[in-house]
Scaffold this motif. Sequence first.
Motif, mmCIF file in Angstrom:
data_model
loop_
_atom_site.group_PDB
_atom_site.id
_atom_site.type_symbol
_atom_site.label_atom_id
_atom_site.label_comp_id
_atom_site.label_asym_id
_atom_site.label_seq_id
_atom_site.Cartn_x
_atom_site.Cartn_y
_atom_site.Cartn_z
ATOM 1 N N ASP A 1 -0.331 8.706 8.837
ATOM 2 C CA ASP A 1 -1.765 8.825 8.541
ATOM 3 C C ASP A 1 -2.634 8.072 9.546
ATOM 4 O O ASP A 1 -3.824 7.861 9.313
ATOM 5 N N PHE B 1 4.985 6.157 1.104
ATOM 6 C CA PHE B 1 4.218 5.181 1.862
ATOM 7 C C PHE B 1 4.542 5.293 3.347
ATOM 8 O O PHE B 1 5.470 6.003 3.752
ATOM 9 N N GLN B 2 3.749 4.601 4.158
ATOM 10 C CA GLN B 2 3.962 4.557 5.601
ATOM 11 C C GLN B 2 4.692 3.273 5.978
ATOM 12 O O GLN B 2 4.451 2.221 5.383
ATOM 13 N N THR C 1 9.436 6.419 2.209
ATOM 14 C CA THR C 1 8.533 6.901 3.259
ATOM 15 C C THR C 1 8.631 8.425 3.309
ATOM 16 O O THR C 1 9.619 9.021 2.862
ATOM 17 N N SER C 2 7.613 9.033 3.858
ATOM 18 C CA SER C 2 7.598 10.497 3.945
ATOM 19 C C SER C 2 8.768 11.013 4.758
ATOM 20 O O SER C 2 9.317 12.086 4.470
ATOM 21 N N SER D 1 0.830 -1.204 0.000
ATOM 22 C CA SER D 1 0.000 0.000 0.000
ATOM 23 C C SER D 1 0.869 1.260 0.000
ATOM 24 O O SER D 1 1.954 1.281 0.597
ATOM 25 N N TYR D 2 0.347 2.311 -0.638
ATOM 26 C CA TYR D 2 1.061 3.589 -0.759
ATOM 27 C C TYR D 2 0.091 4.724 -0.460
ATOM 28 O O TYR D 2 -1.097 4.643 -0.776
ATOM 29 N N SER D 3 0.603 5.769 0.160
ATOM 30 C CA SER D 3 -0.248 6.898 0.527
ATOM 31 C C SER D 3 -0.333 7.941 -0.578
ATOM 32 O O SER D 3 -1.335 8.643 -0.697
ATOM 33 N N GLU D 4 0.722 8.036 -1.407
ATOM 34 C CA GLU D 4 0.739 8.990 -2.518
ATOM 35 C C GLU D 4 1.462 8.370 -3.696
ATOM 36 O O GLU D 4 2.364 7.546 -3.533
#
Length: 791
Positions: A745, A579-580, A547-548, A531-534
Amino acid sequence: MNMFLRILKKDLKRKKTMNIILLLFVIMATMFAASSVNNIIAVMSGLDNYFEKANMSDHFIISLSKDPDAIEDMLSQKPNVSDFRTEKQLVFHDNDLTRNGEKFSEFSSIGLALSVDNAQINYFDKDNEIIKSVPQGKAYLTGCILNRTHFESGDEIQLKIGDTELTLEYAGIGKDAFLGSDMMTNPRIIMNNEDYEKLAADEKAQENNSASVFYINGPDAKALESDLSDIPDTVLNVGISVIRTSYIMNTIVAGLLLIVSVCLILVSFVMLRFTISFTINEEFREIGVMKALGLKNRSVRGLFLVKYLGIAAIGAVIGFFLSIPFGNMLLSSVSSKMYLGSDSSAAVGVLCSLAVVLVILAFCWRCTRKIKKLSPIDAVRSGQTGERFKKKGLLRLGKSKLGATGFLALNDVFSSPKQFGIMTVIFTVCLLLVMCLANTGNTLASRKLLPLMCSTDSDIYITDTDMIMEVMTGETTVTEQCDKIEKKLTDNGLPCSVHAEGLVSPAVEFKGNKLSPTFMYCKDTKASDYSYSEGYAPKYSNEIALTSSVAEKLEAGIGDKVNITIDGKTDEYIVTALFQSMVKLGETGRFHESLEVPDSAVSQVMGFQIDFDDSPDEEEIHSRISRVKDIFDTKYVDDTDGFVMSCIGEGVKDTINGVKVFVLLITVIIVIMISVLMERSFISKEKPEIALMKAMGFKSRSVRRQHTLRFLISAAIAAVLAILLSTPVTKLCIDPIFGIMGALDGVEYNIKPVEVFAVYPVIIAAATVLGAYLTAMYMKTIKASDTSDIE
């Protein structure tokens, strides 16, 4: 003056019950306030104070280089390095540490042995004293080495490095600010210099077990981290911010204790305010008589102030002395691995005790304002004017289907919302504390955190340290180990596929910013499985995800091209996603599966993931876990929940659950105390009403049930409120902590309805009923003839 003293003396004797209740609340308030404020100071300044006393540096490197002098030369030439210190160490693995011929402890990373004479930071014993010397033949143990082991001072262990074996007596726990947190997996053994030299003289140890820890200082932490990213042969290369973050679980516990402490202070003062107001309101007869005798309002108020000053002073002194062991008990779950304490704890305790006395006098002064409204006639009217212009309750007996006991109890609660509302709020806060801890502990061992472990869902996971260590030491490659596991399971009738998430630590550079994060790599899965956040998952070998946290330190974003050096070869890669991750505290990236990464670059694996060909159900998976344990003769075979817990650390979950049980115990004690004291106050206040009910034919047990039911109703309302608020309060309190660990997140919490929404409310309700019912038994001493009695 003599008259005042006589009045005061008689009042203290005659109002013995209420004065004792007030004294107990003063003791509680002082104990909670003094201990909690000291704990808040210790927690808020905890890590800073710990690191300062330990003489920590700005950056840390653990190197396995056989030529540490060359690394010292490199450090000397770095422009952002102001100074550094070096600790010589000897590496050992969990197989090298035994007790009575069996492995003493399991840990997946290397352990380090050092001489106390060469210590470059301060290590502390259990009493927070600096370890300056260690007797020959003894040793202090630090970090995860003691997790889940029952070890007492004087017990012996055997340490073998190379061909030399030493028997060492356990001298106690050592607090290591650098590697002592639950999330660091490099334990240390601090020993006498002569013992250390015996091990260091071993030829095999000199060849294979030498290591060095460098403590490095510099004026600019970011520039220093960038400068040191190219140091070779490092096991760990991090700044102090990462070490600080590694204590996040200890900080979670300390923060939760801080919340508990604040709640205890609020609870005690709210109850104190109620009790003082209640007792003064009950003095209507005495106040009326004193006014009839000609005493002025000021004199009457002064009499009450002197009385409560005496009670407050006695309670504050007792509470101060009780606060010392109580505060230590609250912090015990955190301070076992951290230096937590305040140099001015006694002074803070005295100030808090004085503050409690002043607050009590302020409450008393405010409550006695009503004295000027009371007249001598109030003594005759029993404190009542005989007039009421609104209905007392919301319920009507004629329309109620409840029995007399249920109706009276429910009507009492709604007729006196202030006094029963106070109890409801207190019970709600206590329940929320326990629920919040339970939700956190359950989530830390839940498959809902699996995406944050940068792993895919599999049937079972093997995290055996011996298998992982074979990869780390280069004895075998990740692919060979996976093939070996797959073949052995297939030969035993369990056909499957095996893969592992490899950890690679390349040097990354972007616009002059350098970093050495950990990259996840698995050629048997697809980057799109995660999974990825952006952005979008890497599609080609020259695409990566960050990661951020890593992106922010590099000052890079989606679409930027960064230079990555793997095994001496530098290539350009495009950042396609953010991603987180909670792996390596969020300092993580991911390569595409088609990238050719040399086996020598894979320094570690998360574990070995097994997917059976026949897709078994959950019940069959648990059955096969037992079989796989027998096949490989290891206990480290888990389902997804167990794998997540092993990644985070079992010690972390145990600590959270330990605090949960402790807070639950404290909560039960507080609830029982409040129920006892409140019910005793109600009996004293309602003595004429109870006598009247008995005169009308009510049995004692019926009146007891009515009083007990009132508390049960308050507890039930509190349970409903706590259930409604538990999830948002948990997210509000715990999400920021998970954010520090990399889950910016937030996370999806694993809420167990039976435990959280049934078991804990029932425990609180049972404690409430127990305290109220046992206290209500006192009313059997009240007779029908006491109807007009005013104590």
